[in-house]
Every structure is written in structure tokens, then in C-alpha cells.
Design an enzyme around this catalytic site. Structure first.
Site, PDB file in Angstrom:
ATOM      1  N   ARG A  11      44.600  30.360  -3.422  1.00 12.12           N
ATOM      2  CA  ARG A  11      43.785  31.103  -2.688  1.00 12.12           C
ATOM      3  C   ARG A  11      42.594  30.308  -2.482  1.00 12.12           C
ATOM      4  NH1 ARG A  11      44.875  34.513  -7.424  1.00 12.12           N
ATOM      5  NH2 ARG A  11      46.421  36.047  -6.644  1.00 12.12           N
ATOM      6  N   LYS A  59      39.923  27.335  12.920  1.00 15.25           N
ATOM      7  CA  LYS A  59      41.004  28.236  13.015  1.00 15.25           C
ATOM      8  C   LYS A  59      42.306  27.590  12.532  1.00 15.25           C
ATOM      9  CE  LYS A  59      40.369  30.936  16.991  1.00 15.25           C
ATOM     10  NZ  LYS A  59      40.530  31.117  18.663  1.00 15.25           N
ATOM     11  N   GLU A  77      41.112  20.225  27.076  1.00  9.96           N
ATOM     12  CA  GLU A  77      40.104  21.143  26.593  1.00  9.96           C
ATOM     13  C   GLU A  77      38.635  20.748  26.562  1.00  9.96           C
ATOM     14  OE1 GLU A  77      41.356  23.967  24.799  1.00  9.96           O
ATOM     15  OE2 GLU A  77      43.372  23.328  23.752  1.00  9.96           O
ATOM     16  N   LYS A 117      31.485  23.302  21.072  1.00  6.65           N
ATOM     17  CA  LYS A 117      32.192  24.341  20.440  1.00  6.65           C
ATOM     18  C   LYS A 117      31.463  24.831  19.017  1.00  6.65           C
ATOM     19  CE  LYS A 117      36.599  25.548  18.207  1.00  6.65           C
ATOM     20  NZ  LYS A 117      38.083  25.087  18.308  1.00  6.65           N
ATOM     21  N   GLU A 175      35.500  35.316  16.225  1.00 13.05           N
ATOM     22  CA  GLU A 175      35.909  35.723  17.607  1.00 13.05           C
ATOM     23  C   GLU A 175      35.956  37.212  17.938  1.00 13.05           C
ATOM     24  OE1 GLU A 175      39.090  33.365  19.403  1.00 13.05           O
ATOM     25  OE2 GLU A 175      39.893  35.055  20.215  1.00 13.05           O
ATOM     26  N   ARG A 205      33.251  33.664  21.294  1.00 12.62           N
ATOM     27  CA  ARG A 205      34.322  32.669  20.893  1.00 12.62           C
ATOM     28  C   ARG A 205      35.851  32.756  21.730  1.00 12.62           C
ATOM     29  NH1 ARG A 205      36.011  29.793  15.268  1.00 12.62           N
ATOM     30  NH2 ARG A 205      37.496  28.544  16.068  1.00 12.62           N
ATOM     31  N   ASN A 261      39.151  30.240  25.019  1.00  8.68           N
ATOM     32  CA  ASN A 261      40.663  30.436  25.421  1.00  8.68           C
ATOM     33  C   ASN A 261      41.024  30.628  26.856  1.00  8.68           C
ATOM     34  OD1 ASN A 261      41.730  30.720  22.529  1.00  8.68           O
ATOM     35  ND2 ASN A 261      40.744  32.768  22.685  1.00  8.68           N
ATOM     36  N   HIS A 283      44.334  29.981  27.989  1.00  2.00           N
ATOM     37  CA  HIS A 283      45.252  29.837  26.685  1.00  2.00           C
ATOM     38  C   HIS A 283      46.428  31.006  26.801  1.00  2.00           C
ATOM     39  CE1 HIS A 283      42.601  26.897  25.445  1.00  2.00           C
ATOM     40  NE2 HIS A 283      43.118  26.584  24.343  1.00  2.00           N
ATOM     41  N   HIS A 298      49.942  29.768  26.443  1.00  2.06           N
ATOM     42  CA  HIS A 298      50.549  30.090  25.384  1.00  2.06           C
ATOM     43  C   HIS A 298      51.856  30.754  25.719  1.00  2.06           C
ATOM     44  CE1 HIS A 298      47.026  30.441  21.968  1.00  2.06           C
ATOM     45  NE2 HIS A 298      47.393  28.876  22.341  1.00  2.06           N
ATOM     46  N   HIS A 354      50.593  21.257  24.463  1.00  2.00           N
ATOM     47  CA  HIS A 354      49.578  22.373  24.323  1.00  2.00           C
ATOM     48  C   HIS A 354      48.623  22.358  25.716  1.00  2.00           C
ATOM     49  CE1 HIS A 354      46.916  25.546  22.958  1.00  2.00           C
ATOM     50  NE2 HIS A 354      45.911  24.815  22.932  1.00  2.00           N
TER      51      HIS A 354
HETATM   52  P1  NAD Z   1      49.715  16.997  17.978  1.00  2.00           P
HETATM   53  O1  NAD Z   1      49.357  17.197  16.608  1.00  2.00           O
HETATM   54  O2  NAD Z   1      51.142  17.238  18.189  1.00  2.00           O
HETATM   55  O3  NAD Z   1      49.653  15.445  18.318  1.00  2.00           O
HETATM   56  C1  NAD Z   1      50.229  15.039  19.378  1.00  2.00           C
HETATM   57  C2  NAD Z   1      51.103  13.755  19.029  1.00  2.00           C
HETATM   58  O4  NAD Z   1      50.284  12.479  18.822  1.00  2.00           O
HETATM   59  C3  NAD Z   1      52.010  14.096  18.025  1.00  2.00           C
HETATM   60  O5  NAD Z   1      53.354  13.402  18.310  1.00  2.00           O
HETATM   61  C4  NAD Z   1      51.154  13.181  16.909  1.00  2.00           C
HETATM   62  O6  NAD Z   1      52.098  12.704  15.963  1.00  2.00           O
HETATM   63  C5  NAD Z   1      50.732  11.967  17.822  1.00  2.00           C
HETATM   64  N1  NAD Z   1      49.541  11.455  17.248  1.00  2.00           N
HETATM   65  C6  NAD Z   1      48.466  11.811  16.575  1.00  2.00           C
HETATM   66  N2  NAD Z   1      47.637  10.979  16.309  1.00  2.00           N
HETATM   67  C7  NAD Z   1      47.950   9.931  16.984  1.00  2.00           C
HETATM   68  C8  NAD Z   1      47.237   8.645  17.055  1.00  2.00           C
HETATM   69  N3  NAD Z   1      46.224   8.188  16.865  1.00  2.00           N
HETATM   70  N4  NAD Z   1      48.086   7.573  17.651  1.00  2.00           N
HETATM   71  C9  NAD Z   1      49.337   7.930  18.018  1.00  2.00           C
HETATM   72  N5  NAD Z   1      50.250   8.943  18.108  1.00  2.00           N
HETATM   73  C10 NAD Z   1      49.296  10.055  17.323  1.00  2.00           C
HETATM   74  O7  NAD Z   1      49.078  17.545  19.241  1.00  2.00           O
HETATM   75  P2  NAD Z   1      47.601  17.969  19.458  1.00  2.00           P
HETATM   76  O8  NAD Z   1      47.408  17.941  21.027  1.00  2.00           O
HETATM   77  O9  NAD Z   1      46.656  17.200  18.609  1.00  2.00           O
HETATM   78  O10 NAD Z   1      47.128  19.431  18.998  1.00  2.00           O
HETATM   79  C11 NAD Z   1      47.939  20.521  19.474  1.00  2.00           C
HETATM   80  C12 NAD Z   1      48.062  21.638  18.471  1.00  2.00           C
HETATM   81  O11 NAD Z   1      46.739  22.140  18.219  1.00  2.00           O
HETATM   82  C13 NAD Z   1      48.752  23.048  18.925  1.00  2.00           C
HETATM   83  O12 NAD Z   1      49.452  23.415  17.928  1.00  2.00           O
HETATM   84  C14 NAD Z   1      47.600  23.819  19.231  1.00  2.00           C
HETATM   85  O13 NAD Z   1      48.058  25.124  18.973  1.00  2.00           O
HETATM   86  C15 NAD Z   1      46.705  23.527  18.196  1.00  2.00           C
HETATM   87  N6  NAD Z   1      45.225  23.668  18.535  1.00  2.00           N
HETATM   88  C16 NAD Z   1      44.352  24.272  17.483  1.00  2.00           C
HETATM   89  C17 NAD Z   1      42.870  24.591  17.987  1.00  2.00           C
HETATM   90  C18 NAD Z   1      42.187  25.438  16.770  1.00  2.00           C
HETATM   91  O14 NAD Z   1      41.174  25.769  17.018  1.00  2.00           O
HETATM   92  N7  NAD Z   1      42.629  25.486  15.508  1.00  2.00           N
HETATM   93  C19 NAD Z   1      42.530  24.527  19.134  1.00  2.00           C
HETATM   94  C20 NAD Z   1      43.321  23.670  20.069  1.00  2.00           C
HETATM   95  C21 NAD Z   1      44.686  23.603  19.826  1.00  2.00           C
HETATM   96  N1  GLY Z   2      40.486  26.660  20.185  1.00  2.00           N
HETATM   97  C1  GLY Z   2      39.828  28.041  20.681  1.00  2.00           C
HETATM   98  C2  GLY Z   2      38.980  28.304  19.458  1.00  2.00           C
HETATM   99  O1  GLY Z   2      38.854  27.536  18.312  1.00  2.00           O
HETATM  100  O2  GLY Z   2      38.487  29.408  19.296  1.00  2.00           O
END
Ligand code: NAD
Ligand code: GLY
Length: 364
Positions: free
Chosen positions: A124, A146, A188, A230, A240, A244, A248, A251, A255, A268
Site C-alpha cells: 500500500r 503520474k 514534450e 511542470k 488534473e 494540468r 496533454n 496527447h 495516444h 511516445h
Molecule cells: P522509454 O522509457 O521507453 O525509453 C526510451 C528508450 O531509451 C528505451 O529503449 C530505454 O531503454 C532507452 N534508454 C533509457 N535511458 C537511456 C540512456 N541514458 N541511454 C541509452 N538508452 C536509454 O521512453 P521515454 O520516452 O523515456 O518515456 C515514454 C513513456 O513515458 C511512455 O510510456 C509515456 O506514456 C510515459 N510518459 C509518462 C508521463 C508521466 O507524467 N508519467 C509523461 C510523459 C510520458
Molecule cells: N504528462 C502529463 C502530466 O503529467 O500531466
């Protein structure tokens, strides 16, 4: 130019936390120490990031007497699932991790989102630390709490709001990031300029080449300015209920592209970029912005080496995925649209004919 660490704060009362940004932070144990209650942590990472940075992080922790277990997950958006999440729970239970054992996410947004959700739900709730290693995760996903996983029917559909205790964004980790992943993060970054920070957009228009060339000073500035934007939004509207949602931009369309093309086929950030052009196009059809404004949006994304044309999923498929968007209210799809460059709003009354025109005009 030598970079200096910057520290920002996400202001959430007694859940406020620092974001440390700079080069050479991974070896600095003192940045992590205050957030580790006992002498044990669990690090969650993946098969790509582990060989690059896991040993370095373990060494940093050992220097302050902290032992760690490591959970190394398969790499990719396609693994952002309940099955992979279970691998984290399995490791935590097998190693008898306790409520005081922090989970450290070492990786990009996929690892950060899944680890955060595991931290929110294991026993939890256990302490959570973000060490983002992609541009996208350093400017966006590691900040704001998030967390979650995908469902076959829709992106990020299962999750929780759960804030980290600290975010450590070491810009040196970006040196190993592939070019297309750096570009994806830029989508972003550009988003903050378009929705609420026109001077930042102008700065990006002037400095895109330096950013893509990985100039450390330029990158650190862009990361810090993005995180400040942010942090301001999250502090004002953590869950949100209003502002917030503006984060998006692009997005809702994006998405749909990610789900429709199969997770992992479009990055993404790439989907967000093409989706941002669709949002700009719809804003123009509503008479809010001009053709020249849309061209400006496309131009900055193209300069960041991002796609500006969306895949032709067909209107029906787009509508199906977008109907599952988390911003849908009383069955109405609510889009983030541009009232002007630098100012976004959430709008749920876009006429169907205009939306259909956008879905037909921005694809190939
Ligand atoms: P990812 O986590 O898939 O990383 C991209 C690639 O880079 C992967 O293959 C990873 O292994 C590799 N990688 C990571 N760090 C590295 C480094 N330093 N050197 C070499 N390779 C490296 O993708 P991302 O773009 O980081 O994140 C996308 C995800 O984030 C999506 O799932 C999206 O939905 C999510 N997201 C979440 C929020 C939130 O607020 N929580 C906001 C935006 C996006
Ligand atoms: N990436 C959108 C949010 O964090 O609200």
C-alpha cells in the site's frame, strides 16, 4: 561551459520534493541519502539501461552503506503491462522488501511509470525515487507523480497519482541516448512553450541545433525550464481537475496513434509531435489561430526531427481510441487546443465536421 547543478521544488506541502538537474549527479550519494530511510533499496531498471548505469548507481549507494536488490525488466513500451509489473512485485516479495524500502526507478518514462505504480501499490505504498535517464523522462514523466501501465484497450489506463521523494536528472546520461529518443523528448519540451511559455518557445526556436548537438548548457537550461513549468502546473493542480490537463497537448491524438499502431511502433514523443500538429490544425479550423501559426508549430517540430504527419488509421479508429481518453467527460472528447501560440485551453465542443476534417487532412 561547466554546468552547475540546479535544484527546483515541486511544492506540494508535506509531500514537496526536490528535482536536482545537472551533470555528474549519479555519483553524488548525498543527493539520495536524505530520502533513504534504512540501509536497503530496490532498483528497477531495464536490459538497456542496466549495463550503462546500474553499477554506477550501486557504487554510489554502497558509498553510504546502502545495499540494493536490482530488478531488470525487458525494455520497451510493449512491456508496460500488468505482467511486467508483476515481475517487480515478485522480486520485492522474494527479497522481503519492507515498507521502508524505497523503489528507485533508473531509466526512461516506461520504467519510471511502472516503478512508480509498483511503489504506490506494494504494501500500500513505499518510498519512491526517480532517476530519469531519457530527455523525455527528465523533462516530464519523472515529475508530477503520474504512474501506471498500459491496457490493450488504451494507453496509461491503469495507474495512480504517487509522488516521488526526489528526482535526480543527471544530464550525462543523455550522452548514450539514441538520436531519435532525444528528439522524442523534445516534443514534450516544445509542448511547454506552446501551452504556457511563449518566451521559452522562442528560445527553443533559436537553440534547437545546440540542443540536438547535446550542448550541455543548452540541455540543462531546457530541462530546468521544462521542469519549472511542470512543477508550477502540478503544484496548482496535482490531480488534473483543471490546468494540468493542458500538459496533454497533442496527447489525445498521440495516444490514439500509439494504441492504433501497436505500442512501441511509434515512440511516445513522436506520436505527441504528430498529435500536436493535429491539435494545431483543429485550433485553426475553429478560427483561433492562423495558417502561419500552424506552420510555426510544424516548423519547430520538424527542426527537432519529429514527425508532423500522422498515420492514416481512419476516422473511425481515431474516434474509437480517443473516446477512451482520460479527459472524456459525459461522453465528450475534450481536446487541448491552442487559443494562440503560447496559450492552450481544454475544449470539448469542437464540431464533428471540423474534427473529421483534421483527421483526414493531417494523415498520410
Ligand atoms: P522509454 O522509457 O521507453 O525509453 C526510451 C528508450 O531509451 C528505451 O529503449 C530505454 O531503454 C532507452 N534508454 C533509457 N535511458 C537511456 C540512456 N541514458 N541511454 C541509452 N538508452 C536509454 O521512453 P521515454 O520516452 O523515456 O518515456 C515514454 C513513456 O513515458 C511512455 O510510456 C509515456 O506514456 C510515459 N510518459 C509518462 C508521463 C508521466 O507524467 N508519467 C509523461 C510523459 C510520458
Ligand atoms: N504528462 C502529463 C502530466 O503529467 O500531466
Amino acid at each position: 561551459m561547466k554546468s552547475i547543478m540546479q535544484t527546483l521544488t515541486v511544492g506540494l506541502g508535506d509531500r514537496s520534493y526536490p528535482i536536482h538537474i545537472g551533470s555528474g549527479l549519479l555519483p553524488q550519494a548525498e543527493l539520495l541519502k536524505p530520502h533513504i530511510p534504512r540501509k536497503r533499496v530496490a532498483i528497477v531498471t531495464n536490459t538497456t539501461v542496466a549495463p550503462l548505469y546500474l553499477a554506477q548507481l550501486q557504487q554510489t549507494l554502497e558509498s553510504i552503506g546502502v545495499t540494493s536488490i536490482s530488478v531488470i525488466l525487458p525494455d520497451g513500451e510493449v512491456y508496460k503491462t500488468s505482467d511486467t509489473l508483476n515481475l517487480i512485485y515478485d522480486a520485492l516479495l522474494q527479497n522481503r522488501c519492507e515498507r521502508s524500502t524505497p523503489l528507485i526507478a533508473l531509466g526512461g518514462g516506461v520504467i519510471g511509470d511502472m516503478t512508480g505504480y509498483a511503489a504506490a501499490t506494494y504494501l500500500r505504498g513505499v518510498p519512491f525515487i526517480q532517476i530519469p535517464t531519457t530527455l523525455l523522462s527528465q523533462v516530464d514523466s519523472s515529475v508530477g507523480g503520474k504512474t501506471g501501465i498500459n491496457h490493450p484497450l488504451g494507453k496509461n489506463m491503469i495507474g495512480a497519482f504517487y509522488q516521488p521523494r526526489v528526482v535526480l536528472a543527471d544530464t550525462d546520461t543523455l550522452n548514450t541516448l539514441p538520436d531519435n529518443e532525444l528528439a522524442a523528448g523534445m516534443a514534450e519540451v516544445i509542448k511547454y512553450g506552446l501551452i504556457r511559455d511563449l518566451p521559452f518557445l522562442e528560445w527553443l526556436e533559436h537553440n534547437m541545433d545546440a540542443l540536438l548537438a547535446r550542448n550541455t548548457t543548452a540541455l540543462q537550461y531546457a530541462i530546468a525550464r521544462s521542469c519549472q513549468n511542470k512543477a508550477d502546473v502540478v503544484a496548482a493542480d496535482e490531480r488534473e481537475t483543471g490546468e494540468r490537463a493542458l500538459l496533454n497537448l497533442g496527447h489525445t491524438f498521440g495516444h490514439a496513434i500509439e494504441s492504433g499502431m501497436g505500442y512501441g511502433n511509434w515512440l511516445h514523443g513522436e506520436a505527441v509531435a504528430a498529435g500536436t500538429v493535429m491539435a494545431a490544425d483543429l485550433s485553426r479550423r475553429l478560427g483561433w489561430i492562423t495558417d502561419a501559426d500552424v506552420a510555426r508549430v510544424r516548423e519547430v517540430l520538424v527542426r527537432a526531427h519529429l514527425p508532423v504527419i500522422s498515420p492514416d488509421l481512419g476516422v473511425e479508429k481515431y474516434m474509437g481510441y480517443m473516446g477512451l481518453d482520460k479527459k472524456v467527460e459525459a461522453g465528450k472528447i475534450r481536446f487541448v487546443l491552442l487559443q494562440s501560440i503560447g496559450r492552450a485551453v481544454v475544449y470539448g465542443d469542437a464540431p464533428a465536421a471540423l474534427l473529421e476534417a483534421t483527421l483526414k487532412a493531417c494523415v498520410e
